[in-house]
Design an enzyme around this catalytic site. Sequence first.
Site, PDB file in Angstrom:
ATOM      1  CB  ALA A   1      -1.052   5.200 -10.952  1.00  0.00           C
TER       2      ALA A   1
ATOM      3  CD1 TRP B   1       3.319  -0.301 -12.694  1.00  0.00           C
ATOM      4  CD2 TRP B   1       2.888   1.807 -13.266  1.00  0.00           C
ATOM      5  NE1 TRP B   1       3.216  -0.259 -14.058  1.00  0.00           N
ATOM      6  CE2 TRP B   1       2.949   1.033 -14.440  1.00  0.00           C
ATOM      7  CE3 TRP B   1       2.625   3.158 -13.393  1.00  0.00           C
ATOM      8  CZ2 TRP B   1       2.768   1.559 -15.705  1.00  0.00           C
ATOM      9  CZ3 TRP B   1       2.449   3.687 -14.651  1.00  0.00           C
ATOM     10  CH2 TRP B   1       2.517   2.891 -15.793  1.00  0.00           C
ATOM     11  CD  GLU B   2       4.132   4.818  -7.025  1.00  0.00           C
ATOM     12  OE1 GLU B   2       4.618   4.796  -5.884  1.00  0.00           O
ATOM     13  OE2 GLU B   2       4.796   5.101  -8.023  1.00  0.00           O
ATOM     14  N   GLY B   3       1.886   0.003  -5.580  1.00  0.00           N
ATOM     15  CA  GLY B   3       1.301  -0.819  -4.518  1.00  0.00           C
ATOM     16  C   GLY B   3      -0.114  -0.319  -4.348  1.00  0.00           C
TER      17      GLY B   3
ATOM     18  CD  GLN C   1       1.905   2.778  -0.713  1.00  0.00           C
ATOM     19  OE1 GLN C   1       2.284   3.503   0.183  1.00  0.00           O
ATOM     20  NE2 GLN C   1       2.731   2.178  -1.540  1.00  0.00           N
TER      21      GLN C   1
END
Length: 117
Positions: free
Chosen positions: A64, A67-69, A74
């Site tokens: 995860a 995928w989300e960076g 972030q």
Amino acid sequence: AEVNGDHAEAHRLDERLGFLTPILKGFLTEAGKEAADLGIQVYGGHGYIKDNKAEQVYRDVRIAPVWEGTTQIQALDLLGRKIMLQKLKPITEHCNELYKLCWKHMFDTSALGTHAR
């Protein structure tokens, strides 16, 4: 707000959502990873056995952040683009809102007030 024609309020809410989204993504990603890790720990050595599916959950959760960076990317995006470019305005507004919410409970003698202190 936008449907009602209040474009200023819609913009304010969009900015607020832009500030809170990376925080929430990072928190949920890390919390999920920690929960899956603890699930494997509960099973002990059997956490890595495919029959109980704990290892699959851990593998799914571990991807995860990619995928989300990554959580670090972030965080850098939040700090650089959302906070510093706006001269600390988003975090100042957020802290002010928290202050207003908490202030009324600081000197309250109820259980909530006691917990707030």
